[in-house]
Design a protein around this motif. Structure first.
Motif: not given
Ligand code: WT7
Length: 636
Positions: A298, A374, A376, A398-399, A401-403, A426, A489, A504, A510, A515
């Motif tokens: 992030t 990060g 829900p 409510d964004t 995404w993932q690493t 989202n 997810d 997940r 989380k 993570r």
């Molecule tokens: C996992 C990714 C994306 C940057 C921070 C985390 C969960 C992330 C949301 C959201 C629901 C979310 C998912 C995803 N996640 N954003 N807005 N609503 N779940 O990055 O450590 O790579 O984790 O975070 O489960 O797979 P990350």
């Protein structure tokens, strides 16, 4: 300046907002990406928008030459040299502001020091720094040279650091003595000192001096000494190719070994730049406050690379939200006239408990967009955020995404005129993101039916692979369903195409949005002399979203006690990091296992969360479940 002059794209893409842009991105993908890529500066044009010859190792903008550090700095010097790029402030209120031209100078000086220490294109350097200005400076300096950074979040500890340095075979570690947290000193260099005893690849530890004299070890070099000698000189930027690695960022998966997710200069650069504009709608007079740490994706994407390429002003805060008081963030929003604010559900929940009086004394009227990321966000936290921070009128993006995705994939997109919000959703996929929800069999679900979110075509910000482990890349992301990216997810999609991410679908926790793999925690527990076996699962937590619970079998000669429980907790924190937060450790004499000896974590979870057990036909010994039930009852 009128709004029109500030718009990032030409009319063709702007007049019809989100829907038309989205359609174009899917139906006319090649033309769309060609157009978008023109917004950044290329040293040499690319041949192909998307190279699929080695799928799923897709490569974007192949044949081109581009450098993300150049696009963040040099490119902005001309028009924004005197504009603040980064404001930084700490707990005590000490602060600095760096303009684009000052940041450029600092980055060049840092790059020269790195160069003199032998860092060159392709070399890896691990950065272990708190949220201090030298963190983005060192990232941008490494990127300028074409070297690859791998940041280890400063909440990780010795073992996590060792594993990451060794996997990346890093030549250098960049660190400092400490950071302050709630007015307490948090040691960093001591952890690096321990780690580098077990990391043969490290030639130098570059130590940045703060307000105390570091105790120097034999590989240590002091940044300030070298920088003084070097002075401010321009360092030629490396004309990296679009497909050269920019960074590795380790993230948790379902095995004990973290995955080195790596991203490239071209695709990641374009994706972070565009998504910053689309989602946060950043314009020249915005001040963007993202409360994340740069040690996580992030911060990589939305403190450093996206906003700086977009020429924005960012605020970096080195501290926690509730120290010295629970209005610390609101104080900063008021002081810096923050316009866009981005945080996590955990942070919101932790501030909710202090009540609204802490907000009322602050003028938050500069805010225009709020964001969440990060995990829900639960309805109570959403409503509180909307009402108290957003004055019941601001959009909350409510964004999701993932690493691995490099940047935001699903969200509202105010920058494209899409403010559409639905409770708990989202939002819609960003341009170029071909998302869907699949059943276990790999067919699209019916509206509102739970399934797995998938991405059906490559996008520029996608991970390039797993460092040192191409098979794991294919196995983890491209094997559950043929030819589509599998994020791991659960999600549902409604009849209007809105996505709701549910959490997940794998053994990844989380905790406060961080993570962490259950296996990673198990591996550390087992390395403790008292522990024979353990099963770790996640349970819901009202503030942190989730915490870790362990069922532990002790070795002979050890007896359960609250003291040992505490010792195990401390041991995990000291070895892996303070991000691991336990919701309980239960001592049992055996774990539920299948006849073939596999630990049945599913049953551990059912027992601990008081749910029905489901299918137990493969369970070898039912007394294991009964014992666990008893232990938990006695405990509560
Ligand atoms: C996992 C990714 C994306 C940057 C921070 C985390 C969960 C992330 C949301 C959201 C629901 C979310 C998912 C995803 N996640 N954003 N807005 N609503 N779940 O990055 O450590 O790579 O984790 O975070 O489960 O797979 P990350």
């Amino acid at each position: 300046m009128s709004q029109q002059e500030n718009l990032p794209f030409d009319e063709e893409y702007y007049q019809p907002p989100y829907k038309a842009v989205y359609r174009e991105s899917i139906e006319n993908a090649e033309k769309f990406w060609r157009k978008m890529s023109e917004e950044l500066e290329w040293f040499y044009p690319y041949e192909k928008v998307l190279d699929e010859t080695n799928a799923p190792f897709y490569r974007w903008f192949s044949g081109g030459r581009i450098n993300i550090s150049y696009n963040a700095l040099d490119r902005n010097l001309k028009s924004r040299g005197n504009k603040i790029a980064i404001y930084w402030e700490n707990e005590k209120g000490e602060n600095i502001g760096l303009t684009y031209s000052q940041l450029y100078n600092e980055v060049n000086r840092f790059a020269k020091v790195l160069q003199d220490l032998g860092i060159k294109k392709g070399d890896r350097a691990v950065i272990y720094l708190p949220l201090m200005p030298e963190l983005p400076i060192s990232m941008l300096a490494l990127a300028r040279l074409g070297a690859i950074h791998s940041i280890v979040f400063s909440g990780f500890s010795v073992q996590a650091l060792i594993d990451r340095i060794n996997d990346a075979k890093a030549k250098m570690v960049i660190t400092t003595t400490h950071t302050m947290r709630r007015n307490k000193r948090v040691e960093l260099k001591g952890i690096v000192d321990q780690a580098v005893e077990q990391t043969p690849s490290v030639e130098n530890v570059l130590v940045i001096k703060r307000n105390e004299e570091p105790v120097m070890k034999k590989k240590d070099v002091l940044y300030q000494d070298l920088a003084k000698r070097t002075g401010y000189k321009k360092v030629e930027v490396e004309e990296t190719s679009s497909t050269d690695p920019l960074f590795i960022l380790y993230t948790s998966g379902t095995t004990g070994k973290p995955k080195g997710i790596f991203h490239l200069h071209g695709g990641y650069g374009i994706w972070t730049y565009l998504t910053t504009k689309w989602v946060f709608d950043l314009r020249d007079n915005d001040v963007f406050f993202n409360t994340a740490d740069i040690g996580w994706i992030t911060g990589h994407s939305y403190i450093v690379y996206g906003p700086l390429q977009a020429g924005a002003t960012v605020l970096m805060y080195e501290g926690v939200p509730d120290y010295p008081n629970p209005d610390r963030w609101w104080e900063l929003v008021e002081k810096y006239n923050v316009t866009v604010f981005y945080t996590s559900p955990t942070a919101i929940r932790s501030l909710m408990k202090y009540g609204e009086d802490w907000i009322k004394n602050h003028d938050l009227s500069t805010l225009r967009i709020l964001g969440s990321v990060g995990e829900p966000i639960n309805p109570e936290a959403w409503r509180w955020y909307y009402k108290n921070i957003g004055n019941s009128s601001l959009p909350i993006v409510d964004t999701w995404w993932q690493t691995e995705t490099g940047g935001i994939m699903i969200s509202a997109t105010p920058g494209l005129g899409n403010y559409m919000l639905k409770p708990s959703a989202n939002g819609l996929p960003l341009p170029g993101v071909d998302a869907d929800v699949f059943t276990e069999e790999g067919i699209p679900t019916n509206p509102r039916e739970k399934g797995y979110i998938v991405i059906k075509r490559p996008w520029p910000g996608m991970l390039a692979g797993v460092w040192n482990d191409p098979d794991r890349y294919i196995k983890t992301y491209w094997s559950k369903f043929q030819g589509v990216y599998y994020p791991g997810d659960y999600a549902v999609k409604d009849e209007d195409g809105f996505f709701f991410i549910l959490g997940r679908a794998d053994e990844v926790l989380k905790i406060a949005g961080h993570r962490i793999g259950t296996r990673e925690i198990e591996d550390i527990l087992i390395s403790h002399p008292a522990v024979a076996e353990s099963a770790v699962i996640g349970i819901p937590d009202p503030v942190r979203g989730e915490t870790a619970v362990a069922a532990v079998v002790l070795k002979q000669g050890y007896t359960p006690s609250s003291q040992l429980r505490k010792e195990l907790e401390d041991y995990v924190k000291k070895t892996l990091g303070s991000i691991v937060i336990f919701g309980g450790i239960y001592f049992v004499s055996k774990l539920p296992k299948t006849r073939s000896g596999k630990i049945m974590r599913r049953l551990v979870r059912s027992v601990i969360s008081g749910q029905t057990l489901g299918d137990v036909s493969t369970l070898e010994d039912e007394t294991s479940v009964d014992e666990l039930k008893k232990v938990i009852e006695e405990f509560s």
